[in-house]
Design a protein around this motif. Structure first.
Motif, PDB file in Angstrom:
ATOM      1  N   TRP A 136      27.876  40.421  43.122  1.00 40.05           N
ATOM      2  CA  TRP A 136      29.229  39.873  43.068  1.00 40.05           C
ATOM      3  C   TRP A 136      29.456  38.857  44.177  1.00 40.05           C
ATOM      4  CZ3 TRP A 136      33.361  40.955  46.597  1.00 40.05           C
ATOM      5  CH2 TRP A 136      34.601  40.432  46.209  1.00 40.05           C
ATOM      6  N   ARG A 137      28.983  39.155  45.378  1.00 45.31           N
ATOM      7  CA  ARG A 137      29.137  38.222  46.497  1.00 45.31           C
ATOM      8  C   ARG A 137      28.377  36.925  46.219  1.00 45.31           C
ATOM      9  NH1 ARG A 137      31.578  40.321  50.894  1.00 45.31           N
ATOM     10  NH2 ARG A 137      31.790  42.613  50.988  1.00 45.31           N
ATOM     11  N   GLN A 138      27.204  37.040  45.620  1.00 45.82           N
ATOM     12  CA  GLN A 138      26.444  35.844  45.258  1.00 45.82           C
ATOM     13  C   GLN A 138      27.192  35.035  44.211  1.00 45.82           C
ATOM     14  OE1 GLN A 138      22.084  36.012  44.253  1.00 45.82           O
ATOM     15  NE2 GLN A 138      22.777  35.276  42.258  1.00 45.82           N
ATOM     16  N   ALA A 139      27.772  35.731  43.244  1.00 45.55           N
ATOM     17  CA  ALA A 139      28.506  35.040  42.178  1.00 45.55           C
ATOM     18  C   ALA A 139      29.740  34.331  42.732  1.00 45.55           C
ATOM     19  CB  ALA A 139      28.907  36.031  41.089  1.00 45.55           C
ATOM     20  N   ILE A 140      30.458  34.991  43.631  1.00 44.63           N
ATOM     21  CA  ILE A 140      31.645  34.380  44.232  1.00 44.63           C
ATOM     22  C   ILE A 140      31.262  33.128  45.013  1.00 44.63           C
ATOM     23  CG2 ILE A 140      33.430  34.677  46.003  1.00 44.63           C
ATOM     24  CD1 ILE A 140      34.057  36.005  43.329  1.00 44.63           C
ATOM     25  N   ALA A 141      30.144  33.213  45.729  1.00 40.98           N
ATOM     26  CA  ALA A 141      29.692  32.057  46.513  1.00 40.98           C
ATOM     27  C   ALA A 141      29.312  30.882  45.619  1.00 40.98           C
ATOM     28  CB  ALA A 141      28.503  32.463  47.387  1.00 40.98           C
ATOM     29  N   ALA A 142      28.983  31.172  44.358  1.00 38.04           N
ATOM     30  CA  ALA A 142      28.567  30.121  43.426  1.00 38.04           C
ATOM     31  C   ALA A 142      29.739  29.554  42.635  1.00 38.04           C
ATOM     32  CB  ALA A 142      27.519  30.680  42.457  1.00 38.04           C
ATOM     33  N   HIS A 143      30.967  29.972  42.971  1.00 35.76           N
ATOM     34  CA  HIS A 143      32.159  29.491  42.274  1.00 35.76           C
ATOM     35  C   HIS A 143      33.103  28.776  43.239  1.00 35.76           C
ATOM     36  CE1 HIS A 143      30.765  32.167  39.086  1.00 35.76           C
ATOM     37  NE2 HIS A 143      31.653  31.628  38.285  1.00 35.76           N
ATOM     38  N   ARG A 144      34.012  28.036  42.663  1.00 37.91           N
ATOM     39  CA  ARG A 144      35.037  27.353  43.450  1.00 37.91           C
ATOM     40  C   ARG A 144      36.364  27.434  42.703  1.00 37.91           C
ATOM     41  NH1 ARG A 144      36.270  22.317  41.381  1.00 37.91           N
ATOM     42  NH2 ARG A 144      34.853  21.513  39.783  1.00 37.91           N
ATOM     43  N   LEU A 145      37.446  27.203  43.427  1.00 41.12           N
ATOM     44  CA  LEU A 145      38.767  27.191  42.825  1.00 41.12           C
ATOM     45  C   LEU A 145      39.120  25.773  42.399  1.00 41.12           C
ATOM     46  CD1 LEU A 145      40.747  29.493  45.297  1.00 41.12           C
ATOM     47  CD2 LEU A 145      39.743  30.107  43.093  1.00 41.12           C
ATOM     48  N   ALA A 146      39.705  25.658  41.213  1.00 37.12           N
ATOM     49  CA  ALA A 146      40.093  24.339  40.709  1.00 37.12           C
ATOM     50  C   ALA A 146      41.492  24.424  40.099  1.00 37.12           C
ATOM     51  CB  ALA A 146      39.091  23.848  39.671  1.00 37.12           C
ATOM     52  N   PHE A 147      42.321  23.432  40.380  1.00 35.73           N
ATOM     53  CA  PHE A 147      43.663  23.399  39.817  1.00 35.73           C
ATOM     54  C   PHE A 147      43.617  22.724  38.451  1.00 35.73           C
ATOM     55  CE2 PHE A 147      48.029  21.830  39.314  1.00 35.73           C
ATOM     56  CZ  PHE A 147      48.730  23.000  39.595  1.00 35.73           C
ATOM     57  N   GLU A 148      44.103  23.431  37.429  1.00 37.65           N
ATOM     58  CA  GLU A 148      44.064  22.917  36.058  1.00 37.65           C
ATOM     59  C   GLU A 148      45.452  23.059  35.445  1.00 37.65           C
ATOM     60  OE1 GLU A 148      42.576  21.161  32.662  1.00 37.65           O
ATOM     61  OE2 GLU A 148      41.549  21.456  34.569  1.00 37.65           O
ATOM     62  N   GLY A 149      46.113  21.903  35.238  1.00 42.07           N
ATOM     63  CA  GLY A 149      47.465  21.962  34.670  1.00 42.07           C
ATOM     64  C   GLY A 149      48.434  22.600  35.637  1.00 42.07           C
ATOM     65  N   ASP A 150      48.870  23.822  35.317  1.00 45.58           N
ATOM     66  CA  ASP A 150      49.824  24.517  36.177  1.00 45.58           C
ATOM     67  C   ASP A 150      49.267  25.827  36.720  1.00 45.58           C
ATOM     68  OD1 ASP A 150      49.692  25.870  33.831  1.00 45.58           O
ATOM     69  OD2 ASP A 150      51.859  26.023  33.510  1.00 45.58           O
ATOM     70  N   HIS A 151      47.941  25.935  36.745  1.00 45.14           N
ATOM     71  CA  HIS A 151      47.355  27.183  37.225  1.00 45.14           C
ATOM     72  C   HIS A 151      46.012  26.926  37.910  1.00 45.14           C
ATOM     73  CE1 HIS A 151      45.533  26.542  33.274  1.00 45.14           C
ATOM     74  NE2 HIS A 151      44.497  27.269  33.702  1.00 45.14           N
ATOM     75  N   ILE A 152      45.536  27.951  38.587  1.00 49.05           N
ATOM     76  CA  ILE A 152      44.251  27.898  39.284  1.00 49.05           C
ATOM     77  C   ILE A 152      43.171  28.533  38.417  1.00 49.05           C
ATOM     78  CG2 ILE A 152      42.940  28.788  41.251  1.00 49.05           C
ATOM     79  CD1 ILE A 152      44.686  26.552  42.057  1.00 49.05           C
ATOM     80  N   GLU A 153      42.021  27.901  38.326  1.00 51.20           N
ATOM     81  CA  GLU A 153      40.886  28.461  37.606  1.00 51.20           C
ATOM     82  C   GLU A 153      39.716  28.670  38.566  1.00 51.20           C
ATOM     83  OE1 GLU A 153      39.765  26.047  34.325  1.00 51.20           O
ATOM     84  OE2 GLU A 153      41.549  26.543  33.128  1.00 51.20           O
ATOM     85  N   ILE A 154      38.885  29.652  38.244  1.00 49.48           N
ATOM     86  CA  ILE A 154      37.657  29.892  39.007  1.00 49.48           C
ATOM     87  C   ILE A 154      36.506  29.319  38.204  1.00 49.48           C
ATOM     88  CG2 ILE A 154      36.138  31.628  40.022  1.00 49.48           C
ATOM     89  CD1 ILE A 154      38.532  33.482  40.208  1.00 49.48           C
ATOM     90  N   ARG A 155      35.842  28.315  38.753  1.00 51.28           N
ATOM     91  CA  ARG A 155      34.788  27.622  38.028  1.00 51.28           C
ATOM     92  C   ARG A 155      33.477  27.653  38.812  1.00 51.28           C
ATOM     93  NH1 ARG A 155      37.904  21.991  36.397  1.00 51.28           N
ATOM     94  NH2 ARG A 155      39.420  22.892  34.915  1.00 51.28           N
ATOM     95  N   PRO A 156      32.348  27.632  38.105  1.00 52.73           N
ATOM     96  CA  PRO A 156      31.061  27.539  38.792  1.00 52.73           C
ATOM     97  C   PRO A 156      30.974  26.241  39.585  1.00 52.73           C
ATOM     98  CG  PRO A 156      30.749  28.231  36.528  1.00 52.73           C
ATOM     99  CD  PRO A 156      32.183  27.800  36.652  1.00 52.73           C
ATOM    100  N   ALA A 157      30.407  26.322  40.781  1.00 51.33           N
ATOM    101  CA  ALA A 157      30.261  25.135  41.606  1.00 51.33           C
ATOM    102  C   ALA A 157      29.173  24.217  41.060  1.00 51.33           C
ATOM    103  CB  ALA A 157      29.947  25.528  43.043  1.00 51.33           C
ATOM    104  N   ALA A 158      28.152  24.812  40.432  1.00 52.94           N
ATOM    105  CA  ALA A 158      27.047  24.013  39.887  1.00 52.94           C
ATOM    106  C   ALA A 158      26.491  24.692  38.643  1.00 52.94           C
ATOM    107  CB  ALA A 158      25.946  23.835  40.931  1.00 52.94           C
TER     108      ALA A 158
END
Length: 201
Positions: free
Chosen positions: A114-136
């Motif tokens: 889980w920690r590895q997966a979190i490190a591989a994601h980033r937060l992105a603002f989409e429309g009116d909400h926040i999404e968690i997206r893969p960094a690469a």
């Protein structure tokens, strides 16, 4: 389960669990048998499964396959890691299905994924909400990272009393029944469609 397993190509007919995280654990058929059959025999099969299960877009999976062909050692390590994640998820969700608490060791190991997966994601603002997206999306570990992320979400929103472990002791597949009251004892997967159910009393 035997440490050695046979390999068999994945078929979309194996997507019987009702959720792709459980379908991922079901890429090994025969958890309780002496000769389990593994559908993830190489990184290409992992990438193909991810498309069939709706985890990755075909174009992104093709990029991963191309990268795996150029970085064979890294691809082999990513596949080994994905298989280890699969085993952990099977242990954890089997405990849930049986109404038990997952072991401390399993949860500690899963937390590392889980920690590895979190490190591989980033937060992105989409429309009116926040999404968690893969960094690469081109990381060879992205499939396991996405499954880990979705597994945590599934654990937080588990449908009440719908998670089942196949009644075929040799099978070990996990699946969601249509309703908490559904009397579905068998998963309908490979072993259970090949006459194994008839041997169970």
């Amino acid at each position: 389960m035997s440490e050695k397993s046979e390999c068999s190509p994945f078929s979309a007919e194996g997507l019987v669990a009702g959720h792709h995280v459980l379908d991922f654990t079901n890429t090994l058929a025969g958890w309780g048998s002496e000769s389990p059959v593994d559908s993830l025999d190489d990184y290409i099969s992992l990438a193909r499964w991810s498309v069939d299960a709706g985890v990755m877009e075909p174009t992104l999976a093709d990029i991963l396959v191309m990268k795996a062909s150029l970085e064979s050692e890294e691809a082999a390590a990513a596949l080994d890691s994905a298989r280890a994640l699969r085993t952990l998820l099977h242990h954890v969700f089997t405990a849930f299905a049986l109404g038990e608490e997952p072991s401390y060791d399993d949860m500690e190991s899963f937390e590392a994924f889980w920690r590895q997966a979190i490190a591989a994601h980033r937060l992105a603002f989409e429309g009116d909400h926040i999404e968690i997206r893969p960094a690469a999306f081109t990381s060879l570990t992205i499939i396991a990272d996405l499954i880990t992320r979705d597994a945590v979400d599934l654990m937080k929103t588990m449908p009440d009393k719908r998670l089942h472990l196949c009644a075929n002791d040799d099978c070990g597949w996990l699946y969601f029944a249509q309703s908490p009251a559904a009397e579905q004892r068998f998963c309908g997967g490979k072993l259970c469609l090949n006459g194994e159910v008839g041997r169970i009393k």
